[in-house]
Design a protein around this motif. Structure first.
Motif, PDB file in Angstrom:
ATOM      1  N   PHE B  34      58.858 -70.831  91.586  1.00  0.00           N
ATOM      2  CA  PHE B  34      60.135 -70.193  91.859  1.00  0.00           C
ATOM      3  C   PHE B  34      60.857 -70.962  92.961  1.00  0.00           C
ATOM      4  N   TYR B  36      63.862 -70.568  95.895  1.00  0.00           N
ATOM      5  CA  TYR B  36      64.666 -69.645  96.682  1.00  0.00           C
ATOM      6  C   TYR B  36      65.583 -70.448  97.601  1.00  0.00           C
ATOM      7  N   LEU B  46      66.521 -65.504  95.335  1.00  0.00           N
ATOM      8  CA  LEU B  46      65.915 -66.217  94.215  1.00  0.00           C
ATOM      9  C   LEU B  46      66.992 -66.962  93.443  1.00  0.00           C
ATOM     10  N   THR B  49      63.580 -69.416  88.092  1.00  0.00           N
ATOM     11  CA  THR B  49      62.167 -69.441  87.743  1.00  0.00           C
ATOM     12  C   THR B  49      61.911 -70.717  86.960  1.00  0.00           C
ATOM     13  N   GLU B  59      68.987 -67.317  87.988  1.00  0.00           N
ATOM     14  CA  GLU B  59      69.504 -66.001  88.345  1.00  0.00           C
ATOM     15  C   GLU B  59      71.028 -66.003  88.187  1.00  0.00           C
ATOM     16  N   SER B  95      57.945 -71.368  95.605  1.00  0.00           N
ATOM     17  CA  SER B  95      56.656 -70.681  95.550  1.00  0.00           C
ATOM     18  C   SER B  95      55.988 -71.022  94.223  1.00  0.00           C
TER      19      SER B  95
END
Lengths: 112, 115
Positions: B34, B36, B46, B49, B59, B95
């Motif tokens: 992910f 951010y 976010l 993905t 997003e 992440s």
């Protein structure tokens, strides 16, 4: 949809005093809950997480949090803080594993 | 313990150039990563993905053509900020979800400054 509210933007606390950081969430489905700590110009370090089971979760560095489903809260506590606990703390929720929504953060400032 | 490394940790570039940030899981495989973005004194938002071998899922409000994400292997995802402008200056954090047990690990972040 889900959201996270950290009720305090900054919490000043004296060294060796207790601290509580408040976190409330809203979600139409079951969620996973997390607390992270961030030191300046660094990434995130996981303090603790709630996935299921016991509502009292113990984490690293003496932190603990309690999941309260009826109040949709996940407050973080530490009975005695150190100067080194000065940092930004983020509460986060997830209903899709790994995909986190973060609260606005709470700056903890510990003074001697 | 498991480590997620981001490179570079800091980058300064001129407006109009493109910058690539790497997110690498050093001792585990991650099918999902992910990305951010964090503005100064703000929370993390976010962006997307990243799934190994497939297109990233962005997003709402994140420009796909602006922020190119490539997840070419089980240990590496890259974020390319194309034609960067000063408003793209930010702290970018990735992440990674460890394959097998699903544990989540964050990188140390990359600070981008666009002049």
């Amino acid at each position: 949809a889900q959201s996270v509210t950290q009720l305090d933007s900054q919490v000043p606390v004296f060294e060796e005093a207790p601290v509580e950081l408040r976190c409330n969430y809203s979600s139409s489905v079951s969620v996973y809950l997390f607390w992270y700590v961030q030191y300046p110009n660094q990434g995130l370090q996981l303090l603790l997480k709630y996935l299921s089971g016991s509502t009292l979760v113990k984490g690293i560095n003496g932190f603990e949090a309690e999941f309260n489903k009826s109040q949709t809260s996940f407050h973080l506590r530490k009975p005695s803080v150190h100067i080194s606990d000065t940092a930004e703390y983020f509460c986060a929720v997830s209903n899709s594993w790994g995909k986190l929504q973060f609260g606005a953060g709470t700056q903890v400032v510990v003074t001697p | 313990g498991a480590v997620v490394s981001q490179h570079p940790s800091r980058v300064i570039c001129k407006s109009g150039t493109s910058v690539k940030i790497e997110c690498r899981s050093l001792d585990f495989q991650a099918t999902t990563m992910f990305w951010y973005r964090q503005f100064p004194k703000k929370s993390l938002m976010l962006m997307a993905t990243s799934n190994e071998g497939s297109k990233a899922t962005y997003e709402q409000g994140v420009e796909k053509d602006k922020f190119l994400i490539n997840h070419a292997s089980l240990t590496l995802s890259t974020l390319t900020v194309t034609s960067a402008h000063p408003e793209d200056s930010s702290f970018y954090i990735c992440s990674a979800v460890r394959q097998g047990d699903g544990e989540l690990f964050f990188g140390e972040g990359s600070r981008l400054t666009v002049l």
